[in-house]
Design a protein around this motif. Structure first.
Motif, PDB file in Angstrom:
ATOM      1  N   ASP A 272       0.842  -1.200   0.000  1.00 26.66           N
ATOM      2  CA  ASP A 272       0.000   0.000   0.000  1.00 26.66           C
ATOM      3  C   ASP A 272       0.875   1.247   0.000  1.00 26.66           C
ATOM      4  O   ASP A 272       0.636   2.198  -0.748  1.00 26.66           O
TER       5      ASP A 272
ATOM      6  N   GLU B 176       0.083   2.439  -3.581  1.00 31.96           N
ATOM      7  CA  GLU B 176      -1.154   3.202  -3.476  1.00 31.96           C
ATOM      8  C   GLU B 176      -0.912   4.607  -2.929  1.00 31.96           C
ATOM      9  O   GLU B 176      -1.374   5.583  -3.504  1.00 31.96           O
TER      10      GLU B 176
ATOM     11  N   ARG C  26       0.382   7.376  -5.195  1.00 29.78           N
ATOM     12  CA  ARG C  26      -0.468   7.941  -6.243  1.00 29.78           C
ATOM     13  C   ARG C  26      -0.845   9.392  -5.957  1.00 29.78           C
ATOM     14  O   ARG C  26      -1.285  10.118  -6.850  1.00 29.78           O
TER      15      ARG C  26
END
Length: 203
Positions: free
Chosen positions: A167, A171, A174
Motif C-alpha cells: 500500500d 497506493e 499515487r
C-alpha cells in the motif's frame, strides 16, 4: 564424562545457541522496523521489540532442543544414525512448535521456505534430476508476477505486513501533499511547515 550427560549438555548448548541467535536477529529486525516505520512512543516500541526477540529466541531454542532430543531417540530405537531421522525429527518438532501461525512464526517459515526451495532445486540439479537453470531468475519472475497480481485482485490474501508495505509503495504514491513527499526520507511535519513558511515569506 557419562555419555548421557554429554548428550544432555549438547542439547542444552544447542538450545542456548538457538535462543542467542534468534533473539539477536529478531531484536535487530524489530529495531530497524521501529526506526523506519515506528508510530508509537519509543518506550513501548522498544518493549515490543524486546518481547518479539524473546518470543523468537524461545521458539528456536525449543525447536533445537526438541529436534536434538528426537534425533537421539530415533538413533537409539533404530540402532544407529541415518539421514531420515533428521527429516522425521525436524518435521515433528516443526509440527509441534510452529503451528500457531503468529506473525513471527509465519516470517520464520516463509524465510525457510525460500531457502529450502532454492536448496532443494540446487540438490536436484547436482544429482542431474533437474536441468541446470537459474532458480533465482525463475523465482523472481514467478514471485513478483504473482504478488503484484494478488495485490491487484485480492490484497486480503497477502500477509498484512506485506499488504501494508505494498500500500505504501503503490497506493500512497499515487497522491502527495507537497515537496516533502518527494524527499527520500521522512521529513518531520514541523520542519516541513517551517520551510514552507520561510518559502512563503520569501515569495
Amino acid at each position: 564424562m557419562n555419555q548421557f550427560l554429554v548428550e544432555l549438555l549438547r542439547i542444552l548448548r544447542g538450545a542456548r545457541n538457538g535462543f542467542v541467535y534468534a533473539s539477536q536477529v529478531r531484536f535487530m529486525h524489530s529495531l530497524v522496523m521501529l526506526l523506519l516505520f515506528g508510530k508509537g512512543n519509543l518506550r513501548s516500541e522498544l518493549l515490543k521489540a524486546l518481547r518479539n526477540a524473546i518470543f523468537h529466541g524461545k521458539k528456536i531454542a525449543l525447536f533445537v532442543a526438541l529436534f536434538k532430543t528426537l534425533v537421539l531417540a530415533l538413533e537409539s530405537v533404530s540402532g544407529g544414525a541415518a539421514n531420515w531421522q533428521h527429516f522425521v525429527a525436524g518435521a515433528a518438532a516443526g509440527g509441534v512448535l510452529f503451528r500457531g501461525g503468529s506473525p513471527i512464526e509465519q516470517q520464520i517459515l516463509l524465510y525457510l521456505l525460500g531457502r529450502v526451495l532454492t536448496g532443494g532445486v540446487s540438490r536436484l540439479q547436482s544429482q542431474r534430476v533437474l536441468p541446470n537453470f537459474d532458480i533465482f531468475s525463475v523465482l523472481a519472475v514467478g514471485c513478483w508476477g504473482l504478488v503484484m497480481y494478488l495485490f491487484r485482485v485480492q490484497r486480503s490474501s497477502l500477509q498484512p505486513s506485506l499488504a501494508s508495505s505494498m500500500d505504501f509503495l503503490y497506493e500512497e504514491s499515487r497522491t502527495w501533499r507537497g515537496w516533502a513527499d518527494f524527499v527520500p526520507f521522512k521529513v518531520p511535519r514541523a520542519l516541513e511547515v517551517y520551510i514552507e513558511g520561510v518559502a512563503d515569506g520569501m515569495a
